[in-house]
Design an enzyme around this catalytic site. Sequence first.
Site, PDB file in Angstrom:
ATOM      1  CB  CYS A   1      -0.918   0.046   0.785  1.00  0.00           C
ATOM      2  SG  CYS A   1      -0.218   0.180   2.702  1.00  0.00           S
ATOM      3  CB  CYS A   2       1.271   4.121   1.143  1.00  0.00           C
ATOM      4  SG  CYS A   2       1.376   5.358   1.061  1.00  0.00           S
ATOM      5  CB  ILE A   3       6.127   5.160  -1.452  1.00  0.00           C
ATOM      6  CG1 ILE A   3       6.758   5.675  -2.070  1.00  0.00           C
ATOM      7  CG2 ILE A   3       6.101   4.169  -0.272  1.00  0.00           C
ATOM      8  CD1 ILE A   3       6.134   5.734  -3.370  1.00  0.00           C
TER       9      ILE A   3
END
Length: 224
Positions: free
Chosen positions: A135-137
């Site tokens: 998730c995210c980066i």
Amino acid sequence: MAKRVAVVLAGCGVYDGSEIHESSAVLVHLSREGAQAEVYAPDVDQMHVVDHVKGQPTPEKRNVLVESARIARGNIKDLAKLDVKGLDALIIPGGFGVAKNLSTWATQGKNCIVSKEVEDVLKAFHAAKKPIGLCCISPVLAAKIFPGCELTVGHDTECETWPYAKTAETMKELGCKHVNKHVTEIHVDVKNKLVTTSAFMCNAPIHEIYDGIGKMVREVVRLA
């Protein structure tokens, strides 16, 4: 038997480690799904330490494993000791530590190097056909290691809601297929067993980020 899921952290704090809300959400949702989280982090120095009040680097030094232990309440292992055979899935929360301590994405973008320990772990789960949640980066790690894979970091057009959308374009340059998704949605690359969601790549209410991570965790557990 409860599914055993490795959670790999990159420190403690959004600007120089793992994003704490994302990490906590992963652990809460794993618990809710009846899965057993096993937390790991590499025993290496952080790239740098950031004062989270000022948003500026400081001269001090910190260790990624020691800092990650704060989130894990001390129940953590050195990433070098991870054995994929006894585990059913892998999840890596986001935070700038992924781009600074698990790889050099923060300074080199698509030309980055993924830390050997992290690359070996990702390749081991992939080779064993065990699901990987990012998730995210953290999807940039898969973008670098698994060319042609399908991922989402949210949207590919930069705006106030999506301030980091250029990441999607860079991932496309690595030969990946980026799929635009809202913060509460996930994308599943069935072939590679990769489950991704944007989390704090989006300027969204924290409960929407929490819900998106929940969907990612549920799908990872289901695929395990």
